[in-house]
Design an enzyme around this catalytic site. Structure first.
Site, PDB file in Angstrom:
ATOM      1  N   GLY A 125      -5.205  63.324  36.037  1.00 24.64           N
ATOM      2  CA  GLY A 125      -4.724  64.683  35.797  1.00 24.64           C
ATOM      3  C   GLY A 125      -3.219  64.584  35.670  1.00 24.64           C
ATOM      4  O   GLY A 125      -2.482  64.770  36.635  1.00 24.64           O
TER       5      GLY A 125
ATOM      6  N   GLY B  80      -0.869  66.313  34.052  1.00 22.65           N
ATOM      7  CA  GLY B  80      -0.191  67.472  33.476  1.00 22.65           C
ATOM      8  C   GLY B  80       1.251  67.503  33.964  1.00 22.65           C
ATOM      9  O   GLY B  80       1.900  66.448  34.098  1.00 22.65           O
TER      10      GLY B  80
ATOM     11  N   ASN C 128      -2.844  72.484  44.726  1.00 31.18           N
ATOM     12  CA  ASN C 128      -2.899  73.713  45.521  1.00 31.18           C
ATOM     13  C   ASN C 128      -4.338  74.136  45.761  1.00 31.18           C
ATOM     14  O   ASN C 128      -5.266  73.604  45.156  1.00 31.18           O
ATOM     15  CB  ASN C 128      -2.174  74.839  44.763  1.00 31.18           C
TER      16      ASN C 128
ATOM     17  N   LYS D  47       0.083  77.407  52.492  1.00 30.34           N
ATOM     18  CA  LYS D  47       0.489  77.457  51.086  1.00 30.34           C
ATOM     19  C   LYS D  47      -0.481  78.330  50.284  1.00 30.34           C
ATOM     20  O   LYS D  47      -0.072  79.090  49.408  1.00 30.34           O
ATOM     21  CB  LYS D  47       0.550  76.036  50.505  1.00 30.34           C
TER      22      LYS D  47
ATOM     23  N   ASN E 192       0.287  81.595  48.014  1.00 26.20           N
ATOM     24  CA  ASN E 192      -0.141  81.677  46.611  1.00 26.20           C
ATOM     25  C   ASN E 192      -1.102  82.838  46.385  1.00 26.20           C
ATOM     26  O   ASN E 192      -1.107  83.442  45.309  1.00 26.20           O
ATOM     27  CB  ASN E 192      -0.819  80.366  46.185  1.00 26.20           C
TER      28      ASN E 192
ATOM     29  N   ASN F  97       0.961  84.611  43.666  1.00 25.42           N
ATOM     30  CA  ASN F  97       0.353  84.287  42.364  1.00 25.42           C
ATOM     31  C   ASN F  97      -0.542  85.432  41.894  1.00 25.42           C
ATOM     32  O   ASN F  97      -0.494  85.845  40.733  1.00 25.42           O
ATOM     33  CB  ASN F  97      -0.495  83.011  42.453  1.00 25.42           C
TER      34      ASN F  97
ATOM     35  N   SER G  71       2.734  80.125  38.839  1.00 27.15           N
ATOM     36  CA  SER G  71       1.969  79.350  37.847  1.00 27.15           C
ATOM     37  C   SER G  71       0.737  80.105  37.354  1.00 27.15           C
ATOM     38  O   SER G  71       0.345  79.968  36.192  1.00 27.15           O
ATOM     39  CB  SER G  71       1.561  78.003  38.436  1.00 27.15           C
TER      40      SER G  71
HETATM   41  P1  NAD Z   1      -1.152  71.444  34.559  1.00 26.57           P
HETATM   42  O1  NAD Z   1      -1.795  72.671  34.040  1.00 26.57           O
HETATM   43  O2  NAD Z   1       0.196  71.086  34.032  1.00 26.57           O
HETATM   44  O3  NAD Z   1      -2.101  70.197  34.313  1.00 26.57           O
HETATM   45  C1  NAD Z   1      -3.383  70.165  34.870  1.00 26.57           C
HETATM   46  C2  NAD Z   1      -4.349  69.562  33.845  1.00 26.57           C
HETATM   47  O4  NAD Z   1      -4.541  70.479  32.761  1.00 26.57           O
HETATM   48  C3  NAD Z   1      -3.850  68.258  33.227  1.00 26.57           C
HETATM   49  O5  NAD Z   1      -4.955  67.399  33.073  1.00 26.57           O
HETATM   50  C4  NAD Z   1      -3.308  68.708  31.893  1.00 26.57           C
HETATM   51  O6  NAD Z   1      -3.284  67.701  30.910  1.00 26.57           O
HETATM   52  C5  NAD Z   1      -4.292  69.806  31.530  1.00 26.57           C
HETATM   53  N1  NAD Z   1      -3.689  70.723  30.555  1.00 26.57           N
HETATM   54  C6  NAD Z   1      -2.555  71.422  30.696  1.00 26.57           C
HETATM   55  N2  NAD Z   1      -2.292  72.148  29.578  1.00 26.57           N
HETATM   56  C7  NAD Z   1      -3.297  71.879  28.724  1.00 26.57           C
HETATM   57  C8  NAD Z   1      -3.605  72.319  27.407  1.00 26.57           C
HETATM   58  N3  NAD Z   1      -2.821  73.186  26.740  1.00 26.57           N
HETATM   59  N4  NAD Z   1      -4.723  71.845  26.820  1.00 26.57           N
HETATM   60  C9  NAD Z   1      -5.532  70.968  27.458  1.00 26.57           C
HETATM   61  N5  NAD Z   1      -5.303  70.522  28.730  1.00 26.57           N
HETATM   62  C10 NAD Z   1      -4.202  70.975  29.338  1.00 26.57           C
HETATM   63  O7  NAD Z   1      -1.161  71.557  36.156  1.00 26.57           O
HETATM   64  P2  NAD Z   1       0.023  71.263  37.185  1.00 26.57           P
HETATM   65  O8  NAD Z   1       1.031  72.361  37.088  1.00 26.57           O
HETATM   66  O9  NAD Z   1       0.433  69.875  37.054  1.00 26.57           O
HETATM   67  O10 NAD Z   1      -0.738  71.494  38.570  1.00 26.57           O
HETATM   68  C11 NAD Z   1      -1.605  70.530  39.149  1.00 26.57           C
HETATM   69  C12 NAD Z   1      -1.894  70.982  40.582  1.00 26.57           C
HETATM   70  O11 NAD Z   1      -0.658  70.985  41.326  1.00 26.57           O
HETATM   71  C13 NAD Z   1      -2.428  72.416  40.674  1.00 26.57           C
HETATM   72  O12 NAD Z   1      -3.294  72.512  41.774  1.00 26.57           O
HETATM   73  C14 NAD Z   1      -1.167  73.235  40.950  1.00 26.57           C
HETATM   74  O13 NAD Z   1      -1.447  74.461  41.591  1.00 26.57           O
HETATM   75  C15 NAD Z   1      -0.417  72.275  41.862  1.00 26.57           C
HETATM   76  N6  NAD Z   1       1.029  72.448  41.919  1.00 26.57           N
HETATM   77  C16 NAD Z   1       1.743  72.672  40.774  1.00 26.57           C
HETATM   78  C17 NAD Z   1       3.126  72.796  40.872  1.00 26.57           C
HETATM   79  C18 NAD Z   1       3.966  72.975  39.626  1.00 26.57           C
HETATM   80  O14 NAD Z   1       5.190  73.188  39.758  1.00 26.57           O
HETATM   81  N7  NAD Z   1       3.439  72.833  38.413  1.00 26.57           N
HETATM   82  C19 NAD Z   1       3.763  72.721  42.134  1.00 26.57           C
HETATM   83  C20 NAD Z   1       2.985  72.463  43.267  1.00 26.57           C
HETATM   84  C21 NAD Z   1       1.614  72.329  43.150  1.00 26.57           C
END
Ligand code: NAD
Length: 310
Positions: free
Chosen positions: A7, A9, A104, A186, A190, A194, A259
């Site tokens: 994952g 992202g 989260n 947390k 959220n 959120n 988010s």
């Molecule tokens: P993200 O949405 O950026 O990515 C998560 C997954 O979704 C990845 O596999 C990504 O490739 C996929 N994805 C994203 N956009 C896409 C699209 N347009 N098409 C297809 N696939 C897509 O998630 P994140 O922000 O990295 O969050 C991951 C975890 O961490 C979650 O539980 C989030 O709540 C938590 N978190 C996030 C942050 C933050 O600042 N982003 C901070 C703390 C905790």
């Protein structure tokens, strides 16, 4: 250490870059084909606080293309994508790597232990943050820290190695005394910020300026308190309320859209079933009604359906 980021992202990519820069052998694993292709073709582009871009050559794979084994799998999908990612990585997990998630939401341990022995699971929370700009491109701001704990501490011997590896990459990790309390804290925050900012289409500062923010807050957190007590989880609604109020000023997070708001704006599913929705379900199981959380989860699902239909 040989590390898979399952994952990759916004958060997974940020962690992957830092861990690779510290000398670890990192593979980014993701189901988003365009993202994987862009990383392999151009490297991962990271836009920093100062607006400058830096490009990091990284290896990215689709889950089904992973053939090697790892010491550590860091799971950074959204909560509702976790089960599918773990299913896709079945063969990789057969080698029993440690599996860490800092995602989260509540209920991640239940999801992971369907695929991984409890003795291999580490969970925690992080205040690092990151955003996805597009395929192969993230934007990072500020710094953060991590608090983590093995789910079965007596049978997990290498938490120290994981913490050292994270710290060598500058990720500021430390062991938690009561990780479930940290996860619920947390999730409480959220489930207020959120959820309401998404439903009301406002930022955190605008929510805090509402004359009835406290009433809305208490409707969620009083039920969290009751369900947590029945589940024997340490939780303080007043401590979470204090933390929430500290986010309202422009100097902290007042101007920030949570988010979930961004997921809704991008027509992507939200993590609501692992926030308010989780507490509503657990409350029902334990005979502790949580009707406000149940209806808030339903409202978010209704909004998801409406934006998807547009
Ligand atoms: P993200 O949405 O950026 O990515 C998560 C997954 O979704 C990845 O596999 C990504 O490739 C996929 N994805 C994203 N956009 C896409 C699209 N347009 N098409 C297809 N696939 C897509 O998630 P994140 O922000 O990295 O969050 C991951 C975890 O961490 C979650 O539980 C989030 O709540 C938590 N978190 C996030 C942050 C933050 O600042 N982003 C901070 C703390 C905790």
């Amino acid at each position: 250490m040989k590390i898979a980021i399952a994952g990759a992202g916004a958060m997974g990519s940020r962690f992957g870059v830092k861990l690779q820069a510290a000398g670890n052998d990192v593979t980014l694993i993701d189901n988003w084909t365009d993202h994987v292709a862009a990383i392999n073709a151009n490297g991962l582009i990271v836009t920093r606080d100062d607006g400058k871009d830096q490009v990091y050559p990284m290896t990215a794979l689709a889950p089904n293309d992973v053939t090697t084994t790892f010491d550590l799998v860091i799971l950074f999908t959204k909560t509702m994508q976790m089960d599918q990612m773990l299913t896709d990585l079945h063969d990789v997990l057969a080698n029993h790597p440690a599996v860490l998630t800092l995602a989260n939401g509540i209920g991640n341990v239940e999801t992971i232990e369907k695929h991984v022995p409890r003795s291999q699971i580490v969970v925690g929370t992080t205040v690092w943050s990151s955003g996805l700009v597009g395929p192969g491109h993230i934007k990072v701001t500020g710094t953060g820290s991590i608090s983590l704990q093995a789910v079965a501490p007596a049978s997990f011997s290498n938490l120290g190695d994981i913490i050292s590896t994270l710290n060598a990459a500058g990720l500021k990790a430390s062991p938690a005394d009561d990780v479930m309390a940290a996860i619920w804290k947390k999730a409480g925050l959220n489930s207020v910020l959120n959820t309401y900012c998404t439903l009301l289409d406002c930022n955190i500062g605008e929510f805090g300026a509402l004359p009835n923010w406290r009433e809305l807050n208490d409707a969620v957190l009083d039920e969290f308190q009751a369900v947590a007590a029945a589940a024997k989880i340490t939780f303080s609604a007043s401590a979470v309320t204090t933390l929430i109020a500290a986010q309202f000023s422009p100097e902290t997070n007042g101007g920030h859209y949570p988010s979930m708001h961004q997921d809704m704006a991008n027509h992507r599913p939200t993590e609501i079933d692992f926030l308010n929705g989780y507490v509503a379900r657990l409350g029902k199981q334990l005979g502790v009604p949580a009707p406000h959380n149940a209806i808030l989860a339903q409202l978010i699902h209704s909004q998801e359906a409406l934006v998807t239909a547009k």
